[in-house]
Design a protein around this motif. Structure first.
Motif, PDB file in Angstrom:
ATOM      1  N   ARG A 286       0.755  -1.204   0.109  1.00 29.04           N
ATOM      2  CA  ARG A 286       0.025  -0.116  -0.025  1.00 29.04           C
ATOM      3  C   ARG A 286       0.770   1.125   0.031  1.00 29.04           C
ATOM      4  O   ARG A 286       1.867   1.301   0.766  1.00 29.04           O
ATOM      5  N   GLU A 287       0.731   2.149  -0.808  1.00 29.34           N
ATOM      6  CA  GLU A 287       1.528   3.525  -0.789  1.00 29.34           C
ATOM      7  C   GLU A 287       0.436   4.785  -0.672  1.00 29.34           C
ATOM      8  O   GLU A 287      -0.817   4.652  -1.174  1.00 29.34           O
ATOM      9  N   TRP A 288       0.850   5.712   0.089  1.00 30.28           N
ATOM     10  CA  TRP A 288       0.192   6.999   0.166  1.00 30.28           C
ATOM     11  C   TRP A 288      -0.029   7.545  -1.235  1.00 30.28           C
ATOM     12  O   TRP A 288       1.252   7.756  -2.088  1.00 30.28           O
ATOM     13  N   VAL A 289      -1.246   8.266  -1.516  1.00 35.67           N
ATOM     14  CA  VAL A 289      -1.161   8.972  -2.699  1.00 35.67           C
ATOM     15  C   VAL A 289      -1.317  10.476  -2.496  1.00 35.67           C
ATOM     16  O   VAL A 289      -0.828  11.290  -3.121  1.00 35.67           O
ATOM     17  N   ALA A 290      -2.323  10.849  -1.739  1.00 40.50           N
ATOM     18  CA  ALA A 290      -2.464  12.105  -1.199  1.00 40.50           C
ATOM     19  C   ALA A 290      -3.130  12.454   0.170  1.00 40.50           C
ATOM     20  O   ALA A 290      -3.578  11.599   0.862  1.00 40.50           O
ATOM     21  N   THR A 291      -2.906  13.909   0.565  1.00 39.06           N
ATOM     22  CA  THR A 291      -3.185  14.199   1.761  1.00 39.06           C
ATOM     23  C   THR A 291      -4.022  15.694   1.719  1.00 39.06           C
ATOM     24  O   THR A 291      -3.457  16.538   0.769  1.00 39.06           O
ATOM     25  N   ILE A 292      -4.941  16.042   2.648  1.00 45.18           N
ATOM     26  CA  ILE A 292      -5.384  17.118   2.651  1.00 45.18           C
ATOM     27  C   ILE A 292      -5.717  17.489   4.067  1.00 45.18           C
ATOM     28  O   ILE A 292      -6.278  16.573   4.628  1.00 45.18           O
ATOM     29  N   THR A 293      -5.358  18.651   4.853  1.00 47.08           N
ATOM     30  CA  THR A 293      -5.266  18.978   6.021  1.00 47.08           C
ATOM     31  C   THR A 293      -6.816  19.504   6.110  1.00 47.08           C
ATOM     32  O   THR A 293      -7.368  20.209   5.336  1.00 47.08           O
ATOM     33  N   SER A 294      -7.026  19.717   7.573  1.00 49.08           N
ATOM     34  CA  SER A 294      -8.202  20.652   7.873  1.00 49.08           C
ATOM     35  C   SER A 294      -8.352  21.872   7.212  1.00 49.08           C
ATOM     36  O   SER A 294      -9.143  22.525   6.967  1.00 49.08           O
ATOM     37  N   GLY A 295      -7.263  22.533   7.030  1.00 55.20           N
ATOM     38  CA  GLY A 295      -7.088  23.843   6.650  1.00 55.20           C
ATOM     39  C   GLY A 295      -6.917  23.876   5.103  1.00 55.20           C
ATOM     40  O   GLY A 295      -7.012  25.150   4.610  1.00 55.20           O
ATOM     41  N   GLY A 296      -7.076  22.812   4.411  1.00 56.23           N
ATOM     42  CA  GLY A 296      -7.104  22.884   3.024  1.00 56.23           C
ATOM     43  C   GLY A 296      -5.706  22.637   2.340  1.00 56.23           C
ATOM     44  O   GLY A 296      -5.686  22.700   0.821  1.00 56.23           O
ATOM     45  N   THR A 297      -4.651  22.537   2.949  1.00 51.69           N
ATOM     46  CA  THR A 297      -3.399  22.100   2.394  1.00 51.69           C
ATOM     47  C   THR A 297      -3.318  20.735   1.769  1.00 51.69           C
ATOM     48  O   THR A 297      -3.547  19.823   2.615  1.00 51.69           O
ATOM     49  N   THR A 298      -2.583  20.614   0.624  1.00 51.47           N
ATOM     50  CA  THR A 298      -2.679  19.400  -0.037  1.00 51.47           C
ATOM     51  C   THR A 298      -1.367  18.871  -0.363  1.00 51.47           C
ATOM     52  O   THR A 298      -0.664  19.882  -0.468  1.00 51.47           O
ATOM     53  N   ASN A 299      -1.030  17.359  -0.447  1.00 49.18           N
ATOM     54  CA  ASN A 299       0.101  16.887  -0.852  1.00 49.18           C
ATOM     55  C   ASN A 299      -0.084  15.860  -1.772  1.00 49.18           C
ATOM     56  O   ASN A 299      -1.104  15.281  -1.441  1.00 49.18           O
ATOM     57  N   TYR A 300       0.786  15.398  -2.748  1.00 42.46           N
ATOM     58  CA  TYR A 300       0.458  14.351  -3.445  1.00 42.46           C
ATOM     59  C   TYR A 300       1.799  13.629  -3.667  1.00 42.46           C
ATOM     60  O   TYR A 300       3.010  14.141  -3.759  1.00 42.46           O
ATOM     61  N   ILE A 301       1.713  12.382  -4.094  1.00 43.36           N
ATOM     62  CA  ILE A 301       3.097  11.785  -4.532  1.00 43.36           C
ATOM     63  C   ILE A 301       3.170  12.190  -5.803  1.00 43.36           C
ATOM     64  O   ILE A 301       2.222  12.515  -6.641  1.00 43.36           O
ATOM     65  N   SER A 302       4.334  12.287  -6.236  1.00 42.10           N
ATOM     66  CA  SER A 302       4.722  12.825  -7.532  1.00 42.10           C
ATOM     67  C   SER A 302       4.153  12.118  -8.637  1.00 42.10           C
ATOM     68  O   SER A 302       3.970  12.797  -9.630  1.00 42.10           O
ATOM     69  N   SER A 303       3.707  10.840  -8.895  1.00 44.54           N
ATOM     70  CA  SER A 303       3.312  10.133  -9.803  1.00 44.54           C
ATOM     71  C   SER A 303       1.853  10.664 -10.112  1.00 44.54           C
ATOM     72  O   SER A 303       1.509  10.172 -11.352  1.00 44.54           O
ATOM     73  N   VAL A 304       1.181  11.271  -9.312  1.00 42.83           N
ATOM     74  CA  VAL A 304      -0.091  11.753  -9.648  1.00 42.83           C
ATOM     75  C   VAL A 304      -0.291  13.367  -9.760  1.00 42.83           C
ATOM     76  O   VAL A 304      -1.516  13.630  -9.841  1.00 42.83           O
ATOM     77  N   LYS A 305       0.839  14.145  -9.504  1.00 46.47           N
ATOM     78  CA  LYS A 305       0.740  15.262  -9.264  1.00 46.47           C
ATOM     79  C   LYS A 305       0.120  15.910 -10.832  1.00 46.47           C
ATOM     80  O   LYS A 305       0.713  15.582 -11.835  1.00 46.47           O
ATOM     81  N   GLY A 306      -0.973  16.861 -10.686  1.00 48.30           N
ATOM     82  CA  GLY A 306      -1.039  17.468 -12.073  1.00 48.30           C
ATOM     83  C   GLY A 306      -2.320  16.585 -12.651  1.00 48.30           C
ATOM     84  O   GLY A 306      -3.093  16.950 -13.394  1.00 48.30           O
ATOM     85  N   ARG A 307      -2.683  15.244 -12.105  1.00 51.41           N
ATOM     86  CA  ARG A 307      -3.692  14.546 -12.637  1.00 51.41           C
ATOM     87  C   ARG A 307      -4.801  14.223 -11.560  1.00 51.41           C
ATOM     88  O   ARG A 307      -6.060  14.139 -11.905  1.00 51.41           O
ATOM     89  N   PHE A 308      -4.622  14.323 -10.256  1.00 47.25           N
ATOM     90  CA  PHE A 308      -5.211  13.834  -9.157  1.00 47.25           C
ATOM     91  C   PHE A 308      -5.575  15.187  -8.447  1.00 47.25           C
ATOM     92  O   PHE A 308      -4.761  15.928  -8.209  1.00 47.25           O
TER      93      PHE A 308
END
Length: 113
Positions: free
Chosen positions: A45-67
């Motif tokens: 299992r791998e992490w894909v994306a996160t969103i904080t309660s404040g709305g900050t997002t992060n993505y694994i590089s392979s999905v950036k710009g698509r997800f």
């Protein structure tokens, strides 16, 4: 006990789109962050994306710009909009939170022509 229920998966052709949803059931739930993970056949299992309660997002590089991960705080629901899907995105997608709760059943995404 909180349970997270994922939905929205399916079979889609390469280049297609899907929107996944994750909503909690059970007791009241106010996580500080929500995350999407995925597990492809034969892989960990791998992490894909996160969103904080404040709305900050992060993505694994392979999905950036698509997800795109988003959340509806009123509904306590998190979404994963997946565009330009590729065969390598095929996996069971799971959501979880901070603090971590029990894993749900996930939702299957198959990208294939």
């Amino acid at each position: 006990q909180v349970q997270l229920v994922e939905s929205g998966g399916g079979l889609v052709q390469p280049g297609g789109s899907l929107r996944l949803s994750c909503a909690p059931s059970g007791m009241a739930f106010r996580p500080t962050a929500m995350l999407w993970h995925r597990q492809a056949p034969g892989k960990q299992r791998e992490w894909v994306a996160t969103i904080t309660s404040g709305g900050t997002t992060n993505y694994i590089s392979s999905v950036k710009g698509r997800f795109t991960i988003s959340r509806d705080n009123a509904k306590n629901t998190v979404y994963l909009q997946m565009n330009n899907l590729k065969p390598e995105d095929t996996a069971v997608y799971y959501c979880n939170s901070v603090p971590v709760v029990s894993w749900g059943q996930g939702t299957q995404v198959i990208v294939s022509s």
